[in-house]
Design an enzyme around this catalytic site. Structure first.
Site, mmCIF file in Angstrom:
data_model
loop_
_atom_site.group_PDB
_atom_site.id
_atom_site.type_symbol
_atom_site.label_atom_id
_atom_site.label_comp_id
_atom_site.label_asym_id
_atom_site.label_seq_id
_atom_site.Cartn_x
_atom_site.Cartn_y
_atom_site.Cartn_z
ATOM 1 N N CYS B 66 18.750 48.075 70.175
ATOM 2 C CA CYS B 66 19.165 48.743 70.402
ATOM 3 C C CYS B 66 17.143 50.213 71.060
ATOM 4 O O CYS B 66 16.611 49.710 70.156
ATOM 5 C CB CYS B 66 20.176 49.291 69.761
ATOM 6 N N ALA B 69 16.194 49.863 67.395
ATOM 7 C CA ALA B 69 15.203 49.565 67.077
ATOM 8 C C ALA B 69 13.662 49.363 68.059
ATOM 9 O O ALA B 69 11.983 49.591 67.336
ATOM 10 C CB ALA B 69 15.524 48.518 67.091
ATOM 11 N N ARG B 100 10.285 43.771 60.282
ATOM 12 C CA ARG B 100 9.032 43.098 60.970
ATOM 13 C C ARG B 100 7.610 42.989 60.884
ATOM 14 O O ARG B 100 6.530 42.698 61.868
ATOM 15 C CB ARG B 100 9.487 44.504 62.215
ATOM 16 N N HIS B 199 10.891 53.211 72.325
ATOM 17 C CA HIS B 199 9.767 53.501 72.498
ATOM 18 C C HIS B 199 9.622 54.282 73.126
ATOM 19 O O HIS B 199 8.781 55.388 72.639
ATOM 20 C CB HIS B 199 9.000 52.506 73.525
#
Lengths: 457, 546
Positions: B66, B69, B100, B199
């Site tokens: 999503c 994230a 991550r 992003h």
């Protein structure tokens, strides 16, 4: 130092959680749903929830975790997710063909008020759920309780499949709670040894401990079948292991189908296992076979053999309430000293139980529900311990404080074996002891001065 | 089935495979997926068109995550000295906690919050009565405990729904503290169609709230920013090692092992080198418009690509000394790389790979595979846009749909005092005339062979089917896909988090990757799928035990 900013001095926090000792409801619902045979869990929310839960469960089990999502967009969040869910139901049965969809909500769909039960009715009315296929749903708002609550809610939804035919099936329902596939397998073995016919639900053995054989089964052979779940309404009684994980489902069967229940602690360690076996024997009306008495004796034997290394060793613990209650009792029973105990799951009852179990220790145990690893670490800095037991996130504390460490709980992302080797029952108790002793004695061997380094321990 | 004994469907036709993938779907789904599955072909003067950055289909098991994230996990996650506080129920912060594999070096100042997980742990009362007060309190508690230079707040799904004004809360707290920059990201998970929107939201706020905060001129002759490199498995460390050796100063990495001050000083660099085009190309554009810093596309995945990128940076600065140093470094580094690739190629050449990751990785990693003599037979992105497949020339024609319309685009103007063209028009033109390309990315399609399959937003069913039909020697995707592929007896490499490996960038990274892929495709384990009695079910002999 990995957690270099954690101060020794404890200040009160009322709004900020740091390094949580819990996660949210939906992942528990997803794990529980995987314990139904032929089930595709479904996350009714934004697709990130599903991705995160699948990733975490995959890292823990090193197994494929299949689950679908309603993939909410901004539009769905405004107008409701019913259209997404209807489309999902159709796609899931067409493409993946599961026996059952076990859907759970998320904070997103709960906040906008989506009602999965009503959506299911609509799907049924429109023929979206094929003949012979099923759908269950659980309401699992992430802003209430914890992953444990979500697990419990989904298990209760499984119980809602129960039917009463009026004819008893001669079986006992066993609700294992959030334990590993190997633990579920071990519970079935023990029940079998006592000679009890049972329905264990959920049952992730045969699902999340699958073999590598060149074949991928989206729906592995294991799991409680729908026929078994339906039949739970005809059972003689229910043994629910763990108040937090399993009691709601058991009580539901009791009120709805008059299947009486006993709520027991999870059978970790000597005494909780004693009570579990005793309960099995009582419901079955049989005698306990010698095999089990021997297993018990072996556990007692190891406690006595190695007691000198356990005696008065101080322990910090973090995990989920049902597991911690049994573990604390086990540690007390082998003369270790649980000092600091934290769970992220809310519940005053938890603190009360721990205080009862530790009331004769001669010191006040630090215990807190709805708390976090940050506080646990601060407690450890103020009153150091000899051992820490908890999930993978404890490794940062263990390294900074140079503590022997036993991985136990959820999630375990950096070691293997938890899915294959049980920690429930007497045999599981042996494994717990082996792990605890291994950690303590490795440390002794590392730290003993050369002149006192010993071959035989 | 052992890899070595696998019977390959050598004669599969890509169009047949595509048909096979679509067969099971309900008609509406099949129509949509058909536009996202492309048989790559060489067209005259243009690249074929693929549908990308569109909604995921409900119920279809997607690889995507999503917006939260993408924002908190990907972009802001690797920044070590910012307290990243998640406003929402506990899960979102928990799942993004250390998962991550962004490596961090706490540096001389020692500030590193990456091992911590911060959350307001919203409860039902916060959902009902609003969570602004709790958020303000949590920011205060974080400030009192750590005195960080910056606190970032991330919205999760319910925050947007109940209307908490996180931007006003953070603004007030920033003013109250005076010495701590506090700002918020409206990165609710339901926004956009994938991580990509996250992003964008992250980068916009970094640009708005941090970039340009520190005008101090840092030492260094050749100063660049590295955009879109997240230091997974230490990639950024390896790239920085090479830069240092070449005498190139990396002012700011967006955002692997980054610090607040790096972002704050980014406007003082003289060139932006863009690694992951998808996640950050717009930041490069904004930095150029506002501060006059030109940008180029680079790729440090693959030894040859690394050499090429270094040469490109050196050519930009045009300084003989730098050009010579870069050549010297390449000459020093390449023999070790080639020794390993030569050795490994004897075992990997001719093998086939598939990769479905990211918005750039599925392109970049083809370099490494081709250096090993391996062929990519199918690839695609999880959250890319059309320009990542077809090249930047399609950007003006991209349709803005309902899902992308709400993702903010910042309008940028040249900074009144700090806009400074790094090169004169003549210099830029001279470079371009000599074949130097600024702001250029041709995308994945031109680099893939004709007849290969390019698939956007691949899902679990299609992945399994592809592997079954085309039987690659290795499949690359993420953790969720790993074990269903491996159950089929095909090794799977995570190209998001690299499993337990890395770095794979730069020269040393290339060596690590060759060895890792060699290990995976040639592991004995794939020959153990069947037991002797399964291979030969008929009893043909017996023990003479009478």
């Amino acid at each position: 130092m990995l957690l270099r900013h954690t101060p020794k001095e404890i200040t009160e926090r009322s709004a900020l959680t740091i390094n949580p000792a819990k996660t949210c409801q939906p992942i528990g619902a997803m794990y529980a749903a995987l314990g139904i045979h032929g089930c595709l869990p479904h996350s009714h929310g934004s697709q990130g929830c599903c991705a995160y839960h699948r990733s975490t469960l995959t890292r823990h089990y090193k197994e494929p975790i299949s689950a679908a999502t309603s993939s909410f967009t901004e539009g769905a969040s405004v107008f409701g997710g019913q259209a997404n869910m209807m489309q999902a139901i159709n796609n899931i049965f067409t493409v993946y063909d599961p026996e059952i969809i076990a859907a759970h909500t998320t904070c997103l769909s709960e906040t906008i008020g989506d009602d999965l039960k009503q959506i299911k009715k609509k799907a049924e009315a429109e023929g979206k759920i094929p003949e012979g296929k099923h759908m269950i749903s659980a309401s699992t708002p992430s802003y209430v309780g914890s992953h444990v609550t979500g697990f419990s809610n989904m298990v209760k939804s499984m119980a809602e499949l129960a039917e009463s035919t009026g004819k008893k099936n001669g079986k006992v329902n066993i609700i294992p709670g959030w334990v590993e596939p190997a633990d579920m397998e071990e519970l079935k073995r023990i029940a079998g040894l006592v000679g009890i016919k049972h329905i264990l639900f959920p049952d992730t053995s045969g699902v999340l401990d699958g073999p590598l054989s060149g074949e991928y089964k989206m729906f592995p052979d294991g799991g409680t079948t729908i026929a078994e779940l339906k039949s739970t309404g005809d059972s003689l009684g229910t043994l629910a292991l763990g108040e937090w994980c399993s009691a709601d489902a058991a009580r539901y069967l009791d009120t709805q189908h008059k299947v009486p229940c006993s709520i027991l602690d999870m059978p970790f360690g000597l005494m909780a296992t004693d009570r579990f076996i005793d309960a099995l024997r009582t419901v079955a009306g049989t005698t306990v076979p010698d095999t089990i008495a021997v297993e018990r004796g072996q556990l007692v034997d190891m406690i006595s053999d190695m007691h000198q290394y356990l005696y008065h060793k101080k322990v910090a613990l973090v995990g989920d309430p049902d597991q911690l209650i049994a573990m604390t009792e086990f540690l007390v029973s082998i003369d270790m000293q649980p000092m600091h105990i934290v769970t992220g799951t809310p519940g005053k009852k938890f603190e009360k139980r721990i205080k009862e179990i530790t009331k004769d220790m001669g010191y006040d145990v630090n215990v807190k529900a709805k708390s976090d690893l940050f506080l646990l670490h601060q407690w450890i800095k103020n009153d150091p311990v000899d051992l820490i037991i908890g999930n993978t996130y404890c490794k940062y504390i263990a390294r900074d404080e140079d503590l022997p460490y036993v991985r136990w709980g959820f999630p375990i992302l950096d070691r293997q074996g938890h899915q294959y080797f049980p920690t429930v029952g007497y045999k599981g108790g042996l494994r717990l002891l082996e792990k605890i002793l291994g950690a303590l004695l490795d440390r002794k061997d590392r730290d003993d001065p050369e002149e006192r380094f010993e071959l035989v321990l | 089935m052992a890899t070595a004994t696998k019977k390959k469907l050598v004669n599969w036709e890509p169009t047949d495979v595509k048909e096979e993938l679509l067969k099971i779907y309900p008609p509406k789904v099949a129509r949509k997926r058909a536009k996202q599955i492309l048989v790559n072909e060489a067209l005259e003067n243009e690249t074929p068109e693929i549908q990308a950055n569109v909604r995921t289909i409900p119920g279809i098991i997607t690889m995507r995550g999503c917006t939260y994230a993408g924002c908190k996990g990907v972009i802001m996650g690797p920044t070590r000295d910012i307290v990243n506080l998640v406003h929402g129920p506990i899960g979102c912060s928990f799942y993004a906690w250390l998962t991550r594999r962004n490596q961090t070096d706490a540096g001389p100042d020692g500030e590193n919050y990456m091992t911590y997980c911060f959350s307001t742990d919203m409860q039902d009362s916060d959902i009902i009565f609003g969570g602004e007060k709790k958020l303000a309190k949590a920011i205060q508690e974080a400030y009192d405990l750590f005195h960080p230079k910056s606190i970032a707040v991330f919205a999760t799904c319910p925050v947007g729904l109940i209307g908490d004004d996180i931007h006003t809360v953070t603004k007030q707290m920033k003013e109250k503290f005076g010495d701590c920059n506090v700002y918020a990201f409206s990165c609710e998970g339901y926004k956009g169609v994938s991580q990509s929107a996250g992003h964008h939201i992250a980068n916009n706020q970094v640009f708005r709230h941090i970039v340009g905060e520190n005008d101090e001129v840092k030492p260094g002759k050749y100063k660049i920013n590295l955009l879109g490199e997240y230091n997974i498995g230490g990639d950024g460390f390896e790239i920085d090692r090479i830069f240092k050796k070449c005498g190139i100063t990396n002012i700011a990495t967006f955002s692997g092992n980054s610090t607040y001050d790096q972002f704050a000083s980014a406007h003082t660099a003289d060139l932006n080198a863009v690694m992951c085009h998808r996640s950050i190309n717009y930041v490069a554009d904004m930095l150029e418009t506002k501060y006059g810093i030109p940008w180029i596309k680079v790729n440090f995945i693959g030894a040859n690509a690394t050499a090429k990128s270094l040469r490109k940076i050196a050519e930009y600065f045009g300084d003989k000394k730098l050009i010579n140093t870069v050549e010297k470094v390449i000459a020093e580094e390449m023999p070790d790389v080639e020794a390993v690739s030569d050795e490994v190629r004897t075992r990997t050449a001719g093998k086939t790979a598939m990769m479905f990751v990211g918005g750039s990785r599925a392109h970049h990693y083809q370099e490494l595979f081709s250096e090993m003599g391996m062929k990519t037979i199918s690839a695609g992105y999880e959250f890319a846009h059309r320009d990542d497949y077809e090249g930047r020339h399609v950007i003006p024609n991209l349709k803005v749909d309902a899902d992308s319309r709400n993702i903010e685009e910042i309008e940028v103007e040249p900074d009144e005092t700090r806009f400074k063209p790094r090169k004169s028009d003549q210099q830029m033109q001279a470079l371009e005339k000599a074949g130097f390309k600024f702001k250029d990315y041709e995308g994945l399609l031109p680099d893939m062979d004709t007849g290969t399959l390019v698939i956007d937003d691949l899902n679990q069913y299609e992945a399994e089917k592809l592997v079954e039909l085309m039987q690659p020697d290795i499949f690359c995707a993420g953790i969720k896909e790993k074990y269903s592929i491996q159950k089929l007896g095909v090794p799977m490499k995570q190209l998001h988090s690299y499993d337990s490996g890395g770095p794979y960038a730069g020269f040393k990274g290339a060596v690590n990757f060759y060895r890792e892929i060699d290990r995976l495709v040639n592991s004995k384990v794939w020959s153990y799928m069947k037991a002797p009695w399964q291979k030969n079910p008929q009893l043909s002999a017996s023990y003479n035990w009478e």
